[in-house]
Structure formats: structure tokens, C-alpha cells
Write a protein that holds these residues in place. Structure first.
Motif, PDB file in Angstrom:
ATOM      1  N   ASP A  29      47.037  45.598  42.839  1.00 34.24           N
ATOM      2  CA  ASP A  29      45.947  45.370  43.777  1.00 34.24           C
ATOM      3  C   ASP A  29      46.116  46.307  44.974  1.00 34.24           C
ATOM      4  N   LEU A  55      46.669  38.306  47.173  1.00 28.55           N
ATOM      5  CA  LEU A  55      46.713  37.534  45.935  1.00 28.55           C
ATOM      6  C   LEU A  55      47.306  36.146  46.157  1.00 28.55           C
ATOM      7  N   PHE A  81      47.295  33.123  43.434  1.00 30.58           N
ATOM      8  CA  PHE A  81      48.178  33.692  42.423  1.00 30.58           C
ATOM      9  C   PHE A  81      49.632  33.447  42.801  1.00 30.58           C
ATOM     10  N   GLY A  85      46.682  40.888  39.408  1.00 28.14           N
ATOM     11  CA  GLY A  85      46.205  39.701  38.701  1.00 28.14           C
ATOM     12  C   GLY A  85      46.097  39.902  37.204  1.00 28.14           C
ATOM     13  N   LEU A  86      46.566  41.028  36.682  1.00 29.96           N
ATOM     14  CA  LEU A  86      46.442  41.353  35.263  1.00 29.96           C
ATOM     15  C   LEU A  86      47.779  41.302  34.535  1.00 29.96           C
ATOM     16  N   HIS A 115      46.539  31.277  34.750  1.00 29.44           N
ATOM     17  CA  HIS A 115      46.555  32.540  35.497  1.00 29.44           C
ATOM     18  C   HIS A 115      45.328  33.376  35.145  1.00 29.44           C
ATOM     19  N   TRP A 116      45.002  33.507  33.867  1.00 27.28           N
ATOM     20  CA  TRP A 116      43.891  34.361  33.462  1.00 27.28           C
ATOM     21  C   TRP A 116      42.543  33.743  33.828  1.00 27.28           C
ATOM     22  N   THR A 136      42.134  34.845  37.335  1.00 25.72           N
ATOM     23  CA  THR A 136      41.709  36.244  37.377  1.00 25.72           C
ATOM     24  C   THR A 136      40.230  36.368  37.040  1.00 25.72           C
ATOM     25  N   ARG A 169      37.830  43.079  36.797  1.00 28.20           N
ATOM     26  CA  ARG A 169      39.148  43.419  36.258  1.00 28.20           C
ATOM     27  C   ARG A 169      39.383  42.705  34.926  1.00 28.20           C
ATOM     28  N   PHE A 170      38.987  41.443  34.873  1.00 26.25           N
ATOM     29  CA  PHE A 170      39.135  40.678  33.635  1.00 26.25           C
ATOM     30  C   PHE A 170      38.378  41.376  32.513  1.00 26.25           C
TER      31      PHE A 170
END
Length: 306
Positions: free
Chosen positions: A70, A192, A197, A204-205, A213-214, A217, A224-225
């Protein structure tokens, strides 16, 4: 609750919470102390403690970039580096995590994440081998109490280098304590953490993250996802039914593609203008808010020139 003392020390730094310190097993003579700097709150706190405990020793902040952090991580790096008066020593393999996955034909996941070793540990080890001697060097890793299980593997991986974990000497200290100490020191923690997070890794990936977590995101960074969803789909087209995530149902484990996570969450794709081509990494960074911005790079290099 943060239990530190509000009054600053002579150095201008607020007292750390719970009388934190960085005891070392190697204190005979001058040592070179290397902080494994991640851009997270644990490595920042570790650096502060080591500088306090060993003011006369040389300290290096060794940061392995993976290109998809980030952008606010780099802002924090520049702020913290200026405050500590120590430049960030940056090493980089030159590949993103998905670049590594394609090269190795293996998709990283929560159980096995080759990016940690290939993109972080190996570049750092090469730098250490080229510049320092294990006999008079100590490495510091900012593990928190929830990460105690990782200690044996880290110690083994870094031999013959000595590794210490100052925060693990203080089991009552929480992440919230460290974040409060950071703010009291005049620094704004990486965003974050404010977004919920657990870590400041990979924008975040991080493929080590689980479903929760996902989902976070997806909510906070849908563009980004979608970028990772696109890359995972391409990988699956070439290598079969694999995925970053797994799902257990009635005792059976099966891949859970990010595309399915997004569909089950009822979230459509982002606006086509946010679509990025993985081959155009520079544009990708700009569109997705990843990587080091020019102004933060200038600030980082200014500390190195002092």
C-alpha cells in the motif's frame, strides 16, 4: 489501554508502554543491529526499542519490497525513517508475488507462501552476506505475542545470523498499545490498521490471509481484489483447479477462487476504468494506490543523504 508515560524522554521520544525494552544476548562490544523492517507497527516498535537500548551501535532498517505494498506503507516508512534518523535500506527481487507464482508455476496460499522466502528473505540474506559479519551482527524481528509459533522457523532460517524478538519479552503488550505509542510519538500509523487489517503487508493482498481477510480487502479495496481475481483466473486457466483460498465442507477441502468469493458477496466487478493489465505494473500501481509515490521516495532518499 496504553500504559506508557506521556512525558517525553530527553530524545523527545515518549516512553514506550509497559516499560518495553530490547534485551540482547549479544552485548559484548560494538554490534551492528539490523531491524527486519516490514513497514508494520511491530518492526517500528522494535526499531524504537533497539535504538533506545543500544544508542551507540550502528542500526540498519532492512526493508524487502515486493512492489505491491500500500502506498501509505511508504509514507509511514519515510515518516519513521526521518524520526529515527536512520535511512531505509531497501532491497527488492524485482518481481511481484504473482510474478513469482507464474515463474514457479505454484500459486501461493495460506499454507505455503513462497513469496515470503523468495521475495523477502533471500534478498535480505544476500544483502547481509555482502555487507555484514554474523559474528558481530544481531537481527531483530518484530513478532508479536500472537506469532510466537513462528520463532523456531525464523531462527532456523536465518542461521548463522543471531535473531532476537524484543516484543516477545513483553507478553502483556498488545497491537493497540503499539499503535497508541506510535501516535503518541507524533507518527500516523499505516492506514491498513485503521481499516481493520491485522498486518500492513502487500496492500491487503497477502495470500496468507484467510477468508475474513479477503472479504475485508473486497470491501475496502475492490479494485485491488479484482486485479488479484483476474490474475488468479489466468493462473487457473494455465494450471488447473487451484486457488489462493480453500473451503472446507463436510470434511472435504476444495479450492475457493476469488471470483467465487466476490460472487457470493454479491459484489459486481469494479468500473472498467479501474481494470489494469498485469503487464503494465507502473500504471497498475497508480490506479490501485500501491507502491512508493515519488514524494515518499524523495523523502526516503533525503534521510540517506544526511
Amino acid at each position: 489501554m496504553w500504559l506508557g508515560v506521556a512525558e517525553p524522554l530527553r530524545s523527545g521520544r515518549p516512553v514506550p508502554p509497559h516499560n518495553l525494552s530490547a534485551p540482547s544476548t549479544k552485548d559484548d562490544g560494538p554490534m551492528h543491529r539490523v531491524i527486519q523492517w516490514s513497514g508494520g507497527i511491530g518492526s517500528w516498535a522494535t526499531a524504537e526499542l533497539v535504538v533506545r537500548q543500544h544508542p551507540d551501535d550502528e542500526v540498519t532498517l532492512l526493508f524487502a519490497g515486493v512492489l505491491i505494498e500500500d502506498s501509505d506503507l511508504y509514507r509511514f516508512n519515510a515518516d519513521a525513517s526521518e524520526r529515527l534518523g536512520i535511512p531505509i535500506t531497501r532491497v527488492c527481487d524485482g518481481r511481484t508475488p504473482f510474478g513469482l507464482f507464474r515463474d514457479s508455476r505454484f500459486l501461493g496460499n495460506a499454507r505455503i507462501a513462497p513469496c515470503s522466502r523468495a521475495l523477502k528473505q533471500l534478498p535480505c540474506r544476500r544483502w547481509l552476506d555482502d555487507h555484514l559479519d554474523p559474528a558481530n551482527t544481531v537481527l531483530y524481528v518484530g513478532l508479536e505475542r500472537s506469532e510466537l509459533r513462528r520463532v523456531p522457523g525464523i531462527v532456523a532460517d536465518w542461521k548463522p545470523w543471531s535473531v532476537e524478538f524484543p516484543l516477545l519479552h513483553h507478553t502483556s503488550v498488545t497491537k493497540d498499545d503499539l499503535l497508541a505509542w506510535c501516535r503518541a510519538s507524533g507518527l500516523t500509523p499505516p492506514r491498513l490498521y485503521r481499516l481493520g487489517f491485522a498486518h500492513n503487508n502487500c496492500g491487503g493482498l497477502c495470500v496468507r490471509g484467510g477468508q475474513a481477510h479477503w472479504h475485508r480487502t473486497l470491501r475496502e479495496f475492490p479494485d485491488r481484489f479484482q486485479w488479484y481475481d483476474q490474475q488468479e483466473q489466468r493462473f487457473r486457466a494455465e494450471h488447473g483447479n487451484v486457488a489462493i483460498l480453500k473451503r472446507q465442507h463436510r470434511g472435504r477441502t476444495s479450492p475457493l477462487p476469488l471470483q467465487q468469493v466476490r460472487a457470493e458477496a454479491g459484489m459486481a466487478g469494479v468500473h472498467p476504468g479501474a481494470m489494469v493489465d498485469e503487464g503494465d505494473l507502473a500504471r497498475c500501481m497508480r490506479v490501485l494506490g500501491l507502491g512508493e509515490r515519488p514524494r515518499d521516495r524523495r523523502r526516503r532518499l533525503a534521510v540517506a543523504r544526511q
